[in-house]
Design an enzyme around this catalytic site. Structure first.
Site, mmCIF file in Angstrom:
data_model
loop_
_atom_site.group_PDB
_atom_site.id
_atom_site.type_symbol
_atom_site.label_atom_id
_atom_site.label_comp_id
_atom_site.label_asym_id
_atom_site.label_seq_id
_atom_site.Cartn_x
_atom_site.Cartn_y
_atom_site.Cartn_z
ATOM 1 N N ARG A 1 -5.688 -24.502 -19.023
ATOM 2 C CA ARG A 1 -5.323 -22.428 -19.681
ATOM 3 C C ARG A 1 -4.733 -21.914 -18.323
ATOM 4 O O ARG A 1 -4.410 -22.304 -17.225
ATOM 5 C CB ARG A 1 -6.407 -22.227 -20.560
ATOM 6 C CG ARG A 1 -7.315 -22.714 -19.723
ATOM 7 C CD ARG A 1 -8.208 -21.816 -18.586
ATOM 8 N NE ARG A 1 -6.975 -20.181 -18.149
ATOM 9 C CZ ARG A 1 -7.243 -19.506 -17.203
ATOM 10 N NH1 ARG A 1 -7.273 -19.842 -16.414
ATOM 11 N NH2 ARG A 1 -6.875 -17.869 -17.730
ATOM 12 N N GLY A 2 -3.720 -20.789 -18.806
ATOM 13 C CA GLY A 2 -3.108 -19.791 -18.253
ATOM 14 C C GLY A 2 -1.403 -20.418 -18.797
ATOM 15 O O GLY A 2 -1.356 -21.898 -18.851
ATOM 16 N N ALA A 3 -1.141 -19.574 -18.236
ATOM 17 C CA ALA A 3 0.921 -19.399 -19.226
ATOM 18 C C ALA A 3 0.864 -20.917 -18.174
ATOM 19 O O ALA A 3 1.719 -21.555 -18.581
ATOM 20 C CB ALA A 3 1.222 -18.467 -19.338
ATOM 21 N N ARG B 1 -0.484 -23.754 -28.142
ATOM 22 C CA ARG B 1 -0.528 -22.583 -27.707
ATOM 23 C C ARG B 1 0.511 -21.987 -28.414
ATOM 24 O O ARG B 1 1.379 -22.022 -27.110
ATOM 25 C CB ARG B 1 -1.359 -22.670 -26.492
ATOM 26 C CG ARG B 1 -2.752 -23.172 -26.607
ATOM 27 C CD ARG B 1 -3.455 -22.640 -25.557
ATOM 28 N NE ARG B 1 -4.307 -21.472 -25.790
ATOM 29 C CZ ARG B 1 -4.700 -20.308 -24.908
ATOM 30 N NH1 ARG B 1 -4.843 -21.191 -23.491
ATOM 31 N NH2 ARG B 1 -5.545 -19.443 -24.951
ATOM 32 N N GLN C 1 -13.131 -16.115 -18.588
ATOM 33 C CA GLN C 1 -11.772 -16.942 -17.474
ATOM 34 C C GLN C 1 -11.871 -15.989 -15.709
ATOM 35 O O GLN C 1 -12.206 -16.577 -15.104
ATOM 36 C CB GLN C 1 -10.614 -16.388 -18.283
ATOM 37 C CG GLN C 1 -10.119 -17.118 -19.311
ATOM 38 C CD GLN C 1 -10.271 -16.698 -20.344
ATOM 39 O OE1 GLN C 1 -11.520 -15.784 -20.915
ATOM 40 N NE2 GLN C 1 -9.385 -17.409 -20.947
ATOM 41 N N ASP D 1 1.068 -13.875 -20.153
ATOM 42 C CA ASP D 1 1.613 -14.917 -21.492
ATOM 43 C C ASP D 1 3.089 -15.075 -21.704
ATOM 44 O O ASP D 1 3.383 -16.334 -21.813
ATOM 45 C CB ASP D 1 0.498 -15.220 -22.209
ATOM 46 C CG ASP D 1 -0.633 -15.390 -21.655
ATOM 47 O OD1 ASP D 1 -1.196 -14.959 -20.971
ATOM 48 O OD2 ASP D 1 -1.358 -16.656 -21.569
ATOM 49 N N ASN E 1 -0.612 -10.298 -22.745
ATOM 50 C CA ASN E 1 -1.607 -11.093 -21.691
ATOM 51 C C ASN E 1 -2.774 -10.978 -22.632
ATOM 52 O O ASN E 1 -3.401 -10.465 -23.786
ATOM 53 C CB ASN E 1 -1.608 -10.501 -20.616
ATOM 54 C CG ASN E 1 -2.595 -10.941 -19.865
ATOM 55 O OD1 ASN E 1 -2.134 -12.107 -19.324
ATOM 56 N ND2 ASN E 1 -3.121 -10.322 -18.557
ATOM 57 N N LYS E 2 -3.965 -11.875 -21.625
ATOM 58 C CA LYS E 2 -5.633 -11.594 -22.369
ATOM 59 C C LYS E 2 -5.808 -10.813 -23.251
ATOM 60 O O LYS E 2 -6.194 -9.415 -22.511
ATOM 61 C CB LYS E 2 -6.190 -12.471 -21.629
ATOM 62 C CG LYS E 2 -7.648 -12.794 -21.396
ATOM 63 C CD LYS E 2 -7.954 -13.717 -22.810
ATOM 64 C CE LYS E 2 -7.228 -15.184 -22.432
ATOM 65 N NZ LYS E 2 -7.348 -15.215 -23.922
HETATM 66 O O1 MRU Z 1 -6.817 -17.581 -23.173
HETATM 67 P P1 MRU Z 1 -6.106 -18.275 -21.524
HETATM 68 O O2 MRU Z 1 -6.889 -18.602 -20.238
HETATM 69 O O3 MRU Z 1 -4.583 -19.544 -21.425
HETATM 70 O O4 MRU Z 1 -5.227 -16.441 -21.116
HETATM 71 C C1 MRU Z 1 -4.765 -16.642 -19.717
HETATM 72 C C2 MRU Z 1 -4.010 -15.315 -19.380
HETATM 73 O O5 MRU Z 1 -4.157 -14.506 -20.765
HETATM 74 C C3 MRU Z 1 -3.650 -15.375 -17.788
HETATM 75 O O6 MRU Z 1 -3.727 -13.920 -17.549
HETATM 76 C C4 MRU Z 1 -2.420 -15.503 -18.516
HETATM 77 O O7 MRU Z 1 -1.692 -17.133 -18.746
HETATM 78 C C5 MRU Z 1 -1.412 -15.505 -16.827
HETATM 79 S S1 MRU Z 1 -1.740 -16.759 -16.175
HETATM 80 C C6 MRU Z 1 -0.821 -17.373 -14.403
#
Ligand code: MRU
Length: 345
Positions: free
Chosen positions: A59-61, A93, A194, A235, A245-246
């Site tokens: 996970r994470g963009a 996603r 996270q 994201d 973002n999250k």
């Molecule tokens: O749902 P996730 O864990 O994929 O969400 C991740 C985030 O929101 C991060 O802040 C974002 O992807 C930045 S990662 C460098």
């Protein structure tokens, strides 16, 4: 702009993805198991990558984009029709634009080389290496923005969310390495945790001073003067500078404004989506309500209660003091500064 040289095997990068060229397998650090267990998943089929992204083993963009690129390589090695492979990966996603950015790069290489798996493998490795290098460059550009004291971060925008080193946490790593006295407050980040599970794990592992708080504690600590800046990842960033973002990020940005604190975003240029005009146009992923009604499989709400689960929110550009990228720092008005960083108008 030249990016720093990166050795993907360098353990200091803490990359959550490893490509094993000899066997043609992708190894993923399963982020669902952290911090209890450091379990690496060997993936040999593109459908396994599809599942790993959907289920958030990765996970994470940026990391999602890199995993998808390797997924295309696996699909090509299996002889699967590439349009089918790309379509399945692109359905995983919807919010992280890095996924679609990486798939477009892979598609261009597939077209140019007739789907040759070796050419696709080179491109996936380049995407991975460039992302880690971009994080190192973001660290260089962003570290001077941070004041001494405490920086609050949300979710995990660290090595685990990228090709290695991290975006927001990369800036923190660089500032600490430069000698800035810095503490990190990590929000737990309900419902997937996270912050509690991943940010605390990776900062502890790197010897960086981190304290965990629940999401609802941020305003209280800001009001008491215990936070000097907020720094998060992204994201997707629209042309206006609105930042997806999250979930929970928007609330923190509003709180930061109320308390006169700078709110910074660190993201590679692959997160910039100039084709999307405003944040309201960004697709927001809705995930299963069970991820809200249950914690680690244990119910925390009465059976049958409806629960919402938007996984991201949008922070309006007016609340964002600066966007840190590998090509430099963008300031408002973002409609002008973001295209300049991408070298387009
Ligand atoms: O749902 P996730 O864990 O994929 O969400 C991740 C985030 O929101 C991060 O802040 C974002 O992807 C930045 S990662 C460098």
């Amino acid at each position: 702009m030249t990016l720093p040289e990166v050795d993907l095997a360098d353990p200091a990068l803490l990359s959550p993805l490893r490509w094993e060229a000899e066997t043609g397998r992708l190894w993923l650090l399963d982020q669902r198991c952290l911090p209890a267990q450091e379990r690496w998943l060997p993936l040999a089929r593109y459908t396994e990558v599809v599942r790993a992204i959907s289920d958030m083993a990765v996970r994470g963009a940026p990391a999602i984009g890199i995993a998808a690129a390797y997924g295309v390589v696996l699909g090509a090695r299996e002889g699967a029709p590439l349009p089918e492979v790309m379509a399945a990966l692109s359905r995983t996603r919807p919010t992280a634009v890095n996924l679609f950015w990486a798939l477009r790069r892979m598609e261009a290489v597939a077209r140019a080389h007739g789907g040759d798996a070796a050419a696709l493998e080179r491109e996936a490795l380049a995407i991975h290496r460039e992302d880690a290098a971009a994080c190192l460059a973001m660290g260089r550009h962003g570290a001077p923005l941070l004041p001494p004291g405490t920086v609050l971060t949300h979710c995990n925008a660290g090595a685990l969310a990228t090709g290695g080193y991290g975006t927001a946490l990369g800036v923190i790593r660089a500032a600490v390495a430069a000698g800035l006295p810095l503490r990190v407050l990590a929000t737990e980040t309900r419902p997937f945790l996270q912050g509690a599970r991943l940010t605390c794990w990776e900062l502890q592992k790197s010897g960086i001073d981190v304290t965990l708080i629940t999401d609802g504690m941020a305003g209280h600590l800001m009001a008491r003067g215990e936070v000097q800046a907020v720094l998060v990842g992204a994201d997707r960033i629209a042309r206006s500078g609105d930042v997806a973002n999250k979930i929970g990020t928007y609330s923190l940005a509003v709180l930061a404004r109320e308390h006169g604190l700078p709110f910074y975003v660190a993201a590679p240029r692959s997160t910039l989506d100039l084709a999307t005009a405003r944040g309201a146009d960004i697709p927001i992923e809705e995930r299963a309500s069970e991820e809200v009604t249950h914690l680690g499989g244990v119910p925390v709400a009465p059976p049958g209660v409806p629960a919402r689960h938007p996984a991201f929110d949008v922070t309006p550009a007016r609340l964002v003091a600066a966007i840190i990228t590998e090509a430099g720092v963008a300031r408002p008005p973002y409609e002008e500064s973001l295209p300049r960083l991408l070298g387009v108008n």
